[in-house]
Design an enzyme around this catalytic site. Sequence first.
Site, PDB file in Angstrom:
ATOM      1  N   ASP A  16      -3.536   6.143  32.962  1.00  0.00           N
ATOM      2  CA  ASP A  16      -3.766   7.788  32.553  1.00  0.00           C
ATOM      3  C   ASP A  16      -2.822   8.467  32.111  1.00  0.00           C
ATOM      4  O   ASP A  16      -1.547   8.417  32.237  1.00  0.00           O
ATOM      5  CB  ASP A  16      -4.277   8.154  34.017  1.00  0.00           C
ATOM      6  CG  ASP A  16      -5.172   9.476  33.682  1.00  0.00           C
ATOM      7  OD1 ASP A  16      -5.147  10.108  32.737  1.00  0.00           O
ATOM      8  OD2 ASP A  16      -5.576   9.992  34.829  1.00  0.00           O
ATOM      9  N   ASP A  66      -8.459   9.261  27.641  1.00  0.00           N
ATOM     10  CA  ASP A  66      -7.095   8.910  28.217  1.00  0.00           C
ATOM     11  C   ASP A  66      -6.937   8.200  29.307  1.00  0.00           C
ATOM     12  O   ASP A  66      -5.862   8.318  29.849  1.00  0.00           O
ATOM     13  CB  ASP A  66      -6.628  10.404  28.612  1.00  0.00           C
ATOM     14  CG  ASP A  66      -7.324  11.252  29.524  1.00  0.00           C
ATOM     15  OD1 ASP A  66      -8.554  10.589  29.955  1.00  0.00           O
ATOM     16  OD2 ASP A  66      -6.929  12.417  29.762  1.00  0.00           O
ATOM     17  N   GLU A  67      -7.988   7.299  29.847  1.00  0.00           N
ATOM     18  CA  GLU A  67      -7.700   6.484  30.972  1.00  0.00           C
ATOM     19  C   GLU A  67      -8.175   4.979  30.370  1.00  0.00           C
ATOM     20  O   GLU A  67      -9.372   4.776  29.896  1.00  0.00           O
ATOM     21  CB  GLU A  67      -8.674   6.891  32.192  1.00  0.00           C
ATOM     22  CG  GLU A  67      -8.076   7.950  32.713  1.00  0.00           C
ATOM     23  CD  GLU A  67      -9.025   8.555  33.846  1.00  0.00           C
ATOM     24  OE1 GLU A  67      -9.257   8.122  34.854  1.00  0.00           O
ATOM     25  OE2 GLU A  67     -10.156   9.238  33.161  1.00  0.00           O
TER      26      GLU A  67
END
Lengths: 133, 430
Positions: free
Chosen positions: B8, B103-104
């Site tokens: 993350d 974003d993960e």
Amino acid sequence: MAIEAPYFEGGISCGFPSPADDFKEDRISLDRELIHDPDATFFARVNGDSMQGAGMDDGDLLVIDRSIEAYDGSIAVCFVDGEFTVKRIKKENDKILLMPENPKYKPIEISGDITLNIWGVVTNIVKRVHKKK
Amino acid sequence: MSYYFLIDCNNFYASSERVFDPSLNDRPVVVLSNNDGCCIARSNEAKALGIPMGAPYFEYKSFFAKHNVVVKSSNYALYGDMSSRVMNILSRYCPEVEIYSIDEAFLLFRGFEHFDLESYAREIKSFVHRATGIPVSIGIAPSKALAKVANRISKKFPDKTGGVYLMDTDTKRTKALNWLKIGDVWGIGSRYAKMLQLQNVRTALDFIELPDDFVRDSMTVVGLRLKHDLMGKPSIQMEEVQNKKGIACTRSFHKDYTEFSELHERIATFASVCGRKLRRQGSDCNLVQVYVRTNPFKEHLPQYGRSVCIKLPYPTNSTLELTKHAVRGLKMIFKKGYHYKKAGIMVMALTPSASKQLNVFQNSDPRHLPLMKAIDRINLLSGFNVVKLGSQDLEREWKMNRNKLSPRYTSKFDDIITVNAHYPKEKTET
């Protein structure tokens, strides 16, 4: 108004495939030549003449690879005193010098508690010689 | 035994801004939604000032000024590009990457029990940071839900964990689940959290002690799978968990595809699925990510996998627009000569829908499909978009308030950073 036109699924095939297709080579690509790691590559514009000796003129385009670790002698983009600067890195005992390549300028000394923020290593300079009108 | 990594990016939007303007480091940074309406991302410093998610800009304007908060309009071209860079680097470390949001990503490592996963994770973390400037946190555990928990720990206790936490024993798992409040469990929304709290379920540990029947009856089979996942038995599919940050449509194919036209057809279908889901929940997206990869288990074949994130000219949920841009993305990453096993798209950076007129396509009236197809066909044959939906921009750039927009550092030559070669001015001898 009705539009009637033939529609071919998957495109139209004309004749036989050329036997030369099997030997087709990719065209020369500057991207491939100048960029080793596209995911780590960024660009910057030079502002100033302190790196003239390294062939870097005002307005030149720099190719910067962040994946490369800077070594003694690398030309690197660093973040110093609130701005990006480009210099050659020189290690000297317990300090690091950011060396300009123009006698008009003095080195910047990084020592003591200050940590040098190296943003990326310059791998190529792209210089336009034919100015666009 | 397999392990999942959940990687993350820390405060992704703020971190992306900081890469190109390091003077923002250690300062509170907030990013505003489209039209500079409200706060959609905050740096740790901004969180520490108590600025809530969704804080309306006009209300907080003077507060921001007083506390020296740096305010940025959302620069989706930049965030999308930085996301692709991070995701592509991750796929170098693991053949099985599932992108979960902008974003993960989950990385799956099979049969690595005798491997030092923790140092491997630190290596990934350090390289991603060096290559892109984006700091990441990594949680490692035997299931996705637990990897989420481990990631939370790595973020919550950065001094102790150094941003990497490996949950490899039952003791660690029990301790973590006992620490995690039920409302913070991945996949448990506020309604389920309330219901569970009424049953005296306060932590994730309380939750896994509930009988299976109860969980299935009150939270469907997805809830039950989540329970098993939290017990360390991988059960849950990523797409089963509601994701506020994006909608994905990803498939493994029954056979390998080698032709662009085959993938084109799949991607177009995925785009229409995502479009439908967006319209159903009344959202628009600002980014569409396209992803292809070969089969990592066919080791004799050349391996390739890549993703790209395309910024849409304006937020939309129109299937036609999504398809157009998704296919543009596919063209950028498709390489001939590979056997593709999996592809997907994910629509990201969601905002409340602006295009009310598209609601005509909301229900599944069977007449709408031929209509969409007819529009597509006319546009295809004429070579450009002759037929457009009423809400499409008609060659007008979407006019949004973006007064605090940072340059498009990575997607426009005019916007790249400038590096000074005159410093320091005061020491110049002339």
